[in-house]
Scaffold this active site. Structure first.
Site, short mmCIF file in Angstrom:
data_model
loop_
_atom_site.label_atom_id
_atom_site.label_comp_id
_atom_site.label_asym_id
_atom_site.label_seq_id
_atom_site.Cartn_x
_atom_site.Cartn_y
_atom_site.Cartn_z
CE LYS A 118 7.51 47.78 50.05
NZ LYS A 118 8.06 46.82 49.40
CE LYS A 210 2.02 44.79 54.22
NZ LYS A 210 2.36 44.30 52.90
CE LYS A 213 10.07 40.09 54.07
NZ LYS A 213 10.37 39.62 52.92
P1 AMP Z 1 7.33 40.23 50.50
O1 AMP Z 1 8.26 39.77 51.46
O2 AMP Z 1 7.02 41.69 50.70
O3 AMP Z 1 8.14 40.05 49.12
O4 AMP Z 1 6.13 39.23 50.69
C1 AMP Z 1 6.27 37.84 50.13
C2 AMP Z 1 4.65 37.36 50.17
O5 AMP Z 1 4.25 37.28 51.59
C3 AMP Z 1 3.57 38.03 49.27
O6 AMP Z 1 2.96 37.13 48.76
C4 AMP Z 1 3.07 38.78 50.32
O7 AMP Z 1 1.88 38.98 49.75
C5 AMP Z 1 3.01 37.88 51.65
N1 AMP Z 1 2.90 38.91 52.67
C6 AMP Z 1 3.72 39.57 53.25
N2 AMP Z 1 3.20 40.13 54.38
C7 AMP Z 1 1.78 39.47 54.74
C8 AMP Z 1 0.78 39.53 55.67
N3 AMP Z 1 0.98 40.25 56.80
N4 AMP Z 1 -0.16 38.63 55.64
C9 AMP Z 1 -0.13 37.82 54.73
N5 AMP Z 1 0.86 37.79 53.61
C10 AMP Z 1 1.75 38.46 53.69
#
Ligand code: AMP
Ligand code: TRP
Length: 348
Positions: A118, A210, A213
């Site tokens: 990041k 991956k 967002k």
């Molecule tokens: P975040 O929005 O970054 O806080 O992510 C929220 C949850 O979604 C966390 O548990 C991440 O590990 C999961 N997550 C985010 N991106 C992915 C992805 N591409 N595949 C699987 N899990 C994800």
């Protein structure tokens, strides 16, 4: 020391909730309610660690916070049973994070790959909060002395750090913890729950990245608020290779895009990957993609619609947050009082 089993997890309100968040995290949150007491948080303090242009400013933050709660509810989390709230309403998270900033070592945080990704090349310009992001995450979990943490694969390293922080706190303050009558460990060493076929959902445009967002291409991800047409178009345009689908899992090893789509199908259908290959192996990709479109629209369509309905009712969402925050604060307050006694802070 035996700790009560408790699940904690969080999602950042940074917009564009996508299929990776849903399959990697939110679906698991729903299922865990059957077995555990669960606390699910929208980590708005964490959102601020990114540049303002990423989290979008005050109005956007409030909207995105309500949208994550709407996703939790639409996916089937029961707010009477589980605790749902936003992090900034429970001040003990930030308070414990300070103590953990003084327990964690610079070297530990410097090794975090999420920080390196990041911050990119311009580290001097990253916020200090981005660097200490994992100490706040450790506080989120440990302020409830949670034992299990469902997350996607990308959060594994942060969970390891959380265990290191818990362990060092337990060691550094062992005498004080024993004097308090808390046995030989005040904090549990929480375990990540990373299971199933979609712990790492990949971009629809590039099977080696991956789903995220922040990807500039909206075609790289399926957003939870996408309508049926958008879902269908994105799946039809998803990158694939010219070969038919293999009949066995090892045939997917060198084919990241095919592997990803099969994993998504398996997760949405709640069936193992080999079963998906048994059904579609040897057939054309287009047949499989059509089936995936139908499945994705059937599973995600109602969730997106319910999210939109809930987001329009801000008063209801805010009442869920307030009730959850009050319940969470009672628990967090108990931990924080003990932490103060353990460290030697005089309190009222
Ligand atoms: P975040 O929005 O970054 O806080 O992510 C929220 C949850 O979604 C966390 O548990 C991440 O590990 C999961 N997550 C985010 N991106 C992915 C992805 N591409 N595949 C699987 N899990 C994800
Ligand atoms: N870091 C997590 C993510 O980006 C979000 C998060 C913050 C979290 N605090 C947490 C996840 C505590 C689990 C437990 O996905």
């Amino acid at each position: 020391m035996k700790f009560n089993e408790l699940v904690f997890s969080g999602v950042q309100p940074t917009g564009n909730l996508h299929l990776g968040n849903y399959l990697g995290a939110i679906v698991k949150f729903v299922a865990l309610q059957q077995r555990y007491s669960c606390i699910y948080c929208v980590v708005d303090l964490h959102a601020l660690t990114q540049p303002l242009s990423v989290w979008g400013g005050p109005k956007q933050l409030a909207h995105n916070t309500r949208e994550v709660i709407a996703a939790y509810l639409a996916a089937g989390i029961n707010p009477k049973q589980s605790i749902l709230f936003n992090q900034s309403q429970v001040h003990q998270h930030a308070e414990l994070a300070w103590v953990f900033n003084c327990v964690a070592r610079m070297g530990w945080l410097g090794r975090m790959t999420q920080f390196k990704d990041k911050a990119g090349k311009d580290r001097e310009n990253a916020s200090v909060g981005l660097f200490t992001y994992p100490t706040l995450m450790a506080a989120d979990i440990l302020v409830y002395r949670a034992t299990h943490v469902p997350v996607g694969e990308d959060q594994k390293q942060h969970l390891e750090l959380t265990r290191d922080i818990a362990q060092k706190f337990n060691n550094d303050f062992a005498e004080s913890i024993a004097a308090l009558g808390a046995g030989d460990a005040f904090f549990p060493l929480p375990e990540p729950l990373i299971q199933g076929p979609a712990t790492r959902v990949m971009s629809l445009r590039d099977g080696t990245k991956k789903m995220s967002k922040s990807d500039p291409s909206d075609y790289s991800r399926i957003n939870l608020t996408d309508d049926a047409d958008a879902i269908a178009q994105k799946i039809r345009k998803a990158k694939t290779d010219p070969e038919p689908l293999p009949s066995e899992e090892k045939g997917l090893e060198t084919r990241p895009e095919a592997d990803n789509l099969v994993g998504i199908y398996a997760a949405l259908a709640n069936t193992p990957k080999p079963a998906v290959l048994a059904q579609f192996g040897g057939g054309q990709f287009s047949t499989f993609k059509s089936a995936l479109v139908d499945l994705a629209v059937a599973k995600l369509g109602p969730i997106g619609a319910e999210m939109k309905r809930l987001v329009a009712d801000a008063a209801y969402i805010d009442s869920v947050l307030a009730e959850g925050a009050a319940r969470a604060a009672l628990l967090a307050d108990q931990t924080m009082k003990s932490v103060k006694d353990i460290v030697g802070f005089i309190r009222r």
